[in-house]
Enzyme design. Structure first.
Site, PDB file in Angstrom:
ATOM      1  N   ASP A  11      40.217  23.658  17.747  1.00  0.00           N
ATOM      2  CA  ASP A  11      39.333  22.494  17.721  1.00  0.00           C
ATOM      3  C   ASP A  11      38.163  22.746  16.784  1.00  0.00           C
ATOM      4  O   ASP A  11      37.779  23.896  16.540  1.00  0.00           O
ATOM      5  CB  ASP A  11      38.829  22.157  19.129  1.00  0.00           C
ATOM      6  CG  ASP A  11      38.051  23.295  19.776  1.00  0.00           C
ATOM      7  OD1 ASP A  11      38.524  24.446  19.725  1.00  0.00           O
ATOM      8  OD2 ASP A  11      36.967  23.041  20.344  1.00  0.00           O
ATOM      9  N   GLU A  35      37.105  25.282  22.568  1.00  0.00           N
ATOM     10  CA  GLU A  35      36.054  26.299  22.435  1.00  0.00           C
ATOM     11  C   GLU A  35      34.718  25.707  22.046  1.00  0.00           C
ATOM     12  O   GLU A  35      33.654  26.174  22.495  1.00  0.00           O
ATOM     13  CB  GLU A  35      36.489  27.342  21.398  1.00  0.00           C
ATOM     14  CG  GLU A  35      35.620  28.597  21.351  1.00  0.00           C
ATOM     15  CD  GLU A  35      34.413  28.472  20.418  1.00  0.00           C
ATOM     16  OE1 GLU A  35      33.514  29.334  20.472  1.00  0.00           O
ATOM     17  OE2 GLU A  35      34.375  27.501  19.633  1.00  0.00           O
TER      18      GLU A  35
END
Length: 376
Positions: free
Chosen positions: A85, A146
């Site tokens: 991400d 994350e």
């Protein structure tokens, strides 16, 4: 064959990395992140891995677990832990297109941390092509959340790391090219002010503005920052109509602390701000936290190995603890030997100038291959 002499080519690696960069994958767009995972799954499978897609939970995208062939598969080995991400919303490519300029490559997420993830994949690809066998089994785990504190996949990461001989985290290299051997604690807080609405033109004095109260609290919170514990408000949501006195305002705070004691004091200071004043209630809710990771002997042995490999490659690899959390916080805090920030060199992560040094792709792939072939 010496793994440091494998035929890594930075320009060829960049061509392989480019589709990853042009597949935008912001954390909050689960579909976009899952598309990125599908692309990585294809490349991992082509490299020889057995790939498992783990469906996303909590509104986040999928995760990937990839195991490379090994006679001791299932026994303690090496975990490569990375996230796919990014902080860049879909459409960022219009402002930050993939481009090459002066041996730099630009694009959303290229530094944090798709470049490092690709480096580890290329290291395994070249190891297998050369007919080499890593001493320990190697597993990759790519996760989708994350950048927002890993609320959905912390348990997945910790389960994957438990009992492993080493965890390698290819987050971008430090500013001096060094690795990270410890990280400070990161805590998140959600703030809420609740006031009283009124018409901003006809009855302004009857209202109690949640936005104004939050603005005052933000100044108070950020003024609590010290060298050992910082506070930063990065998100605010409030209001729909300019002619209405706002009745609710929400914000998010990120706090970094160097030690557990610093973190505890910071949490206590935040919670002490709660209460009601002038008709506006203020509430603090603690969110996800990354624990303090202090380097142990196993981590230092990993660093010493990496330092020696880097010298053989032709560069100096420094080390240090760092602010800015990563999933290495979790594995390091568990006591599993962890080496973080061994990914690409670059600058501008999380900005519209994010870029990497192209030549660092081969440099870091050699380092990765050396680690994968020498950790025992």
């Amino acid at each position: 064959m010496n793994p440091l002499n494998l035929p890594f080519d930075s320009d060829a690696m960049l061509e392989g990395l480019r589709p990853w960069i042009e597949c935008e994958s912001p954390t909050w767009d689960a579909g976009a992140v899952s598309r990125m995972m599908a692309l990585a799954a294809r490349d991992l499978a082509d490299a020889g891995a057995e790939v498992e897609t783990i469906p996303g939970t909590g509104g986040f995208g999928d995760s990937l677990r990839a195991s490379f062939p090994h006679p001791d598969r299932g026994r303690p080995g090496i975990l490569v832990s990375g996230h796919m991400d990014t902080v860049h919303p879909v459409g960022t490519l219009e402002k930050l297109p993939f481009r090459v300029e002066d041996r730099l490559a630009y694009g959303p997420g290229i530094m944090d941390m798709k470049g490092g993830n690709y480096v580890m994949l290329e290291a395994m690809r070249q190891i297998l092509r050369a007919g080499l066998q890593t001493p320990l089994p190697v597993t990759f785990l790519f996760t989708p959340d994350e950048e927002v504190g890993t609320p959905a996949t912390r348990g997945l990461i910790e389960d994957a790391a438990r009992g492993q001989r080493a965890v390698l985290v290819p987050e971008p290299a430090s500013a001096d090219g060094g690795a990270v051997i410890g990280r400070y604690a990161i805590a998140r807080f959600e703030l809420l002010t609740e006031g009283r609405p009124s018409h901003a033109g006809w009855a302004l004095k009857d209202g109690r503005s949640a936005i104004a109260a939050m603005a005052r609290k933000i100044l108070e919170i950020e003024a609590m920052t010290t060298e050992d514990c910082t506070f930063s408000v990065g998100v605010i949501h409030a209001g729909q109509w300019v002619n209405c006195v706002s009745s609710e305002c929400r914000a998010e705070v990120l706090s970094m602390a160097k030690t557990q004691a610093d973190l505890d004091r910071g949490v206590a200071a935040m919670e002490a701000l709660q209460g009601e004043a002038d008709g506006v209630a203020f509430t603090v809710t603690r969110g996800v936290t990354r624990p303090v990771w202090e380097p142990g002997p196993g981590t230092m042995q990993l660093y010493d190995l990496a330092k020696g490999l880097a010298a053989d490659i032709g560069f100096q690899l420094g080390c240090g603890s760092a602010g800015g959390g990563s999933d290495g916080n979790f594995t390091g805090a568990m006591g599993v030997p962890t080496l973080d920030s061994i990914g690409v060199r670059g600058k501008g992560l999380h900005t519209l100038t994010e870029h990497i040094e192209i030549d660092s792709l081969a440099e870091r792939a050699r380092l990765a291959a050396g680690l994968l072939m020498n950790i025992r």
